[in-house]
Design a protein around this motif. Structure first.
Motif, PDB file in Angstrom:
ATOM      1  N   ALA A  97      60.835  25.215  31.489  1.00 45.77           N
ATOM      2  CA  ALA A  97      60.258  26.343  30.751  1.00 45.77           C
ATOM      3  C   ALA A  97      58.981  26.837  31.419  1.00 45.77           C
ATOM      4  O   ALA A  97      58.764  28.051  31.538  1.00 45.77           O
ATOM      5  N   MET A  98      58.151  25.924  31.860  1.00 43.85           N
ATOM      6  CA  MET A  98      56.895  26.314  32.506  1.00 43.85           C
ATOM      7  C   MET A  98      57.162  26.979  33.856  1.00 43.85           C
ATOM      8  O   MET A  98      56.482  27.933  34.229  1.00 43.85           O
ATOM      9  N   ARG A  99      58.150  26.500  34.571  1.00 37.36           N
ATOM     10  CA  ARG A  99      58.509  27.112  35.858  1.00 37.36           C
ATOM     11  C   ARG A  99      59.030  28.536  35.645  1.00 37.36           C
ATOM     12  O   ARG A  99      58.694  29.445  36.394  1.00 37.36           O
ATOM     13  N   GLN A 100      59.832  28.742  34.588  1.00 35.70           N
ATOM     14  CA  GLN A 100      60.328  30.081  34.272  1.00 35.70           C
ATOM     15  C   GLN A 100      59.179  31.021  33.918  1.00 35.70           C
ATOM     16  O   GLN A 100      59.155  32.175  34.340  1.00 35.70           O
ATOM     17  N   ALA A 101      58.220  30.523  33.147  1.00 37.23           N
ATOM     18  CA  ALA A 101      57.061  31.343  32.772  1.00 37.23           C
ATOM     19  C   ALA A 101      56.242  31.700  34.006  1.00 37.23           C
ATOM     20  O   ALA A 101      55.796  32.839  34.167  1.00 37.23           O
ATOM     21  N   ASP A 102      56.053  30.735  34.892  1.00 38.35           N
ATOM     22  CA  ASP A 102      55.297  30.987  36.120  1.00 38.35           C
ATOM     23  C   ASP A 102      56.009  32.035  36.976  1.00 38.35           C
ATOM     24  O   ASP A 102      55.373  32.945  37.506  1.00 38.35           O
ATOM     25  N   LEU A 103      57.310  31.929  37.071  1.00 40.48           N
ATOM     26  CA  LEU A 103      58.092  32.900  37.856  1.00 40.48           C
ATOM     27  C   LEU A 103      57.981  34.300  37.254  1.00 40.48           C
ATOM     28  O   LEU A 103      57.799  35.280  37.985  1.00 40.48           O
ATOM     29  N   ALA A 104      58.054  34.408  35.930  1.00 37.18           N
ATOM     30  CA  ALA A 104      57.927  35.718  35.272  1.00 37.18           C
ATOM     31  C   ALA A 104      56.543  36.311  35.527  1.00 37.18           C
ATOM     32  O   ALA A 104      56.410  37.510  35.815  1.00 37.18           O
ATOM     33  N   TRP A 105      55.522  35.478  35.440  1.00 39.82           N
ATOM     34  CA  TRP A 105      54.150  35.911  35.698  1.00 39.82           C
ATOM     35  C   TRP A 105      54.022  36.417  37.132  1.00 39.82           C
ATOM     36  O   TRP A 105      53.471  37.487  37.378  1.00 39.82           O
ATOM     37  N   ARG A 106      54.559  35.667  38.086  1.00 36.39           N
ATOM     38  CA  ARG A 106      54.488  36.071  39.494  1.00 36.39           C
ATOM     39  C   ARG A 106      55.260  37.369  39.755  1.00 36.39           C
ATOM     40  O   ARG A 106      54.814  38.209  40.531  1.00 36.39           O
ATOM     41  N   ARG A 107      56.399  37.517  39.114  1.00 39.73           N
ATOM     42  CA  ARG A 107      57.176  38.763  39.281  1.00 39.73           C
ATOM     43  C   ARG A 107      56.386  39.957  38.760  1.00 39.73           C
ATOM     44  O   ARG A 107      56.384  41.024  39.374  1.00 39.73           O
ATOM     45  N   THR A 108      55.738  39.780  37.623  1.00 42.91           N
ATOM     46  CA  THR A 108      54.933  40.867  37.054  1.00 42.91           C
ATOM     47  C   THR A 108      53.801  41.237  38.001  1.00 42.91           C
ATOM     48  O   THR A 108      53.552  42.417  38.258  1.00 42.91           O
ATOM     49  N   LEU A 109      53.113  40.242  38.541  1.00 43.41           N
ATOM     50  CA  LEU A 109      52.021  40.510  39.488  1.00 43.41           C
ATOM     51  C   LEU A 109      52.541  41.133  40.781  1.00 43.41           C
ATOM     52  O   LEU A 109      51.886  41.999  41.367  1.00 43.41           O
ATOM     53  N   ALA A 110      53.718  40.715  41.221  1.00 46.94           N
ATOM     54  CA  ALA A 110      54.298  41.266  42.449  1.00 46.94           C
ATOM     55  C   ALA A 110      54.713  42.722  42.260  1.00 46.94           C
ATOM     56  O   ALA A 110      54.723  43.499  43.223  1.00 46.94           O
ATOM     57  N   ASP A 111      55.038  43.093  41.024  1.00 43.80           N
ATOM     58  CA  ASP A 111      55.494  44.458  40.744  1.00 43.80           C
ATOM     59  C   ASP A 111      54.356  45.466  40.573  1.00 43.80           C
ATOM     60  O   ASP A 111      54.613  46.668  40.520  1.00 43.80           O
ATOM     61  N   ARG A 112      53.130  45.005  40.443  1.00 43.56           N
ATOM     62  CA  ARG A 112      51.977  45.909  40.259  1.00 43.56           C
ATOM     63  C   ARG A 112      51.113  45.863  41.508  1.00 43.56           C
ATOM     64  O   ARG A 112      50.825  44.790  42.043  1.00 43.56           O
ATOM     65  N   THR A 113      50.686  47.042  41.960  1.00 46.45           N
ATOM     66  CA  THR A 113      49.870  47.112  43.169  1.00 46.45           C
ATOM     67  C   THR A 113      48.477  47.653  42.863  1.00 46.45           C
ATOM     68  O   THR A 113      48.239  48.232  41.798  1.00 46.45           O
ATOM     69  N   ILE A 114      47.611  47.487  43.829  1.00 45.20           N
ATOM     70  CA  ILE A 114      46.286  48.107  43.747  1.00 45.20           C
ATOM     71  C   ILE A 114      46.458  49.618  43.618  1.00 45.20           C
ATOM     72  O   ILE A 114      45.761  50.272  42.856  1.00 45.20           O
ATOM     73  N   GLY A 115      47.435  50.175  44.314  1.00 43.93           N
ATOM     74  CA  GLY A 115      47.715  51.607  44.229  1.00 43.93           C
ATOM     75  C   GLY A 115      48.132  52.034  42.822  1.00 43.93           C
ATOM     76  O   GLY A 115      47.742  53.104  42.349  1.00 43.93           O
ATOM     77  N   ASP A 116      48.912  51.191  42.140  1.00 49.70           N
ATOM     78  CA  ASP A 116      49.310  51.498  40.758  1.00 49.70           C
ATOM     79  C   ASP A 116      48.082  51.577  39.856  1.00 49.70           C
ATOM     80  O   ASP A 116      47.955  52.496  39.038  1.00 49.70           O
ATOM     81  N   ILE A 117      47.208  50.595  39.983  1.00 51.82           N
ATOM     82  CA  ILE A 117      46.011  50.569  39.140  1.00 51.82           C
ATOM     83  C   ILE A 117      45.104  51.744  39.488  1.00 51.82           C
ATOM     84  O   ILE A 117      44.556  52.398  38.596  1.00 51.82           O
ATOM     85  N   LYS A 118      44.971  52.028  40.774  1.00 55.78           N
ATOM     86  CA  LYS A 118      44.175  53.174  41.224  1.00 55.78           C
ATOM     87  C   LYS A 118      44.671  54.454  40.560  1.00 55.78           C
ATOM     88  O   LYS A 118      43.881  55.232  40.004  1.00 55.78           O
ATOM     89  N   THR A 119      45.978  54.666  40.589  1.00 53.81           N
ATOM     90  CA  THR A 119      46.573  55.851  39.966  1.00 53.81           C
ATOM     91  C   THR A 119      46.299  55.888  38.465  1.00 53.81           C
ATOM     92  O   THR A 119      45.926  56.933  37.919  1.00 53.81           O
ATOM     93  N   ASP A 120      46.464  54.751  37.798  1.00 53.57           N
ATOM     94  CA  ASP A 120      46.232  54.686  36.355  1.00 53.57           C
ATOM     95  C   ASP A 120      44.777  54.980  36.009  1.00 53.57           C
ATOM     96  O   ASP A 120      44.501  55.705  35.053  1.00 53.57           O
ATOM     97  N   VAL A 121      43.850  54.424  36.779  1.00 56.62           N
ATOM     98  CA  VAL A 121      42.427  54.676  36.535  1.00 56.62           C
ATOM     99  C   VAL A 121      42.116  56.159  36.727  1.00 56.62           C
ATOM    100  O   VAL A 121      41.411  56.768  35.924  1.00 56.62           O
ATOM    101  N   GLU A 122      42.650  56.736  37.790  1.00 54.72           N
ATOM    102  CA  GLU A 122      42.388  58.154  38.073  1.00 54.72           C
ATOM    103  C   GLU A 122      42.947  59.066  36.983  1.00 54.72           C
ATOM    104  O   GLU A 122      42.367  60.114  36.708  1.00 54.72           O
ATOM    105  N   LYS A 123      44.054  58.676  36.364  1.00 48.33           N
ATOM    106  CA  LYS A 123      44.597  59.457  35.249  1.00 48.33           C
ATOM    107  C   LYS A 123      43.663  59.384  34.044  1.00 48.33           C
ATOM    108  O   LYS A 123      43.456  60.376  33.351  1.00 48.33           O
ATOM    109  N   LEU A 124      43.128  58.192  33.775  1.00 47.90           N
ATOM    110  CA  LEU A 124      42.228  58.014  32.636  1.00 47.90           C
ATOM    111  C   LEU A 124      40.860  58.639  32.875  1.00 47.90           C
ATOM    112  O   LEU A 124      40.247  59.169  31.955  1.00 47.90           O
ATOM    113  N   ASP A 125      40.383  58.537  34.123  1.00 46.93           N
ATOM    114  CA  ASP A 125      39.056  59.058  34.445  1.00 46.93           C
ATOM    115  C   ASP A 125      39.071  59.620  35.868  1.00 46.93           C
ATOM    116  O   ASP A 125      38.800  58.899  36.834  1.00 46.93           O
ATOM    117  N   PRO A 126      39.390  60.903  36.024  1.00 47.64           N
ATOM    118  CA  PRO A 126      39.505  61.510  37.348  1.00 47.64           C
ATOM    119  C   PRO A 126      38.222  61.472  38.176  1.00 47.64           C
ATOM    120  O   PRO A 126      38.267  61.643  39.397  1.00 47.64           O
TER     121      PRO A 126
END
Length: 158
Positions: free
Chosen positions: A115-144
């Motif tokens: 169960a813990m290994r599955q949770a760790d894998l899900a966490w890593r997949r989520t982090l792998a799917d989000r980039t600095i560019g994604d956050i940059k875009t989201d921040v710029e939408k909220l505050d240009p």
């Protein structure tokens, strides 16, 4: 997870708004959020070793993103700062229970470990799917104004 991960992600985000030819010193990045420069510099050096940042020495030196922000995942940053080991490390407590078998690797057989290994894998997949560019875009939408405000603040800290 250490605070160094948060610092590293914010530093990468700030560097994403800096002009490509511009380098930013560790002192500037640290002063931006009132962080201890020596400790932040250790995080930045780890990002350099991981190929996320480049650094140049000298009076006009400092740090830059080594890659496009869209290619730098949050997992890349976490791994650079924390290492690649799993968050949960099974100690095989099952070997100490009555009736345990010595020939079984309980890291693979234990349902808690699975169960813990599955949770760790899900966490890593989520982090792998989000980039600095994604956050940059989201921040710029909220505050240009954030990119310009960031560049201005970093320039003031020179």
């Amino acid at each position: 997870m250490s605070e160094g991960v948060e610092w590293a992600i914010h530093s990468c985000l700030n560097l994403a708004w800096v002009e490509p030819a511009e380098a930013v010193s560790a002192a500037q990045l640290a002063a931006f959020f009132a962080l201890p420069a020596a400790y932040l510099n250790k995080q930045l050096q780890a990002l350099v070793r991981a190929g996320i940042l480049t650094s140049t020495s000298g009076p006009r030196g400092g740090f830059r993103l080594a890659r496009d922000p869209d290619t730098i995942s949050l997992l890349d940053v976490v791994t650079a700062i924390e290492g690649a080991q799993e968050a949960f490390r099974c100690q095989q407590l099952m070997k100490s229970r009555p009736g345990a078998r010595k020939d079984i690797d309980y890291r693979k057989e234990c349902l808690v470990s699975q169960a813990m290994r599955q949770a760790d894998l899900a966490w890593r997949r989520t982090l792998a799917d989000r980039t600095i560019g994604d956050i940059k875009t989201d921040v710029e939408k909220l505050d240009p104004d954030t990119p310009e405000l960031t560049r201005s603040r970093l320039a003031e800290l020179r």
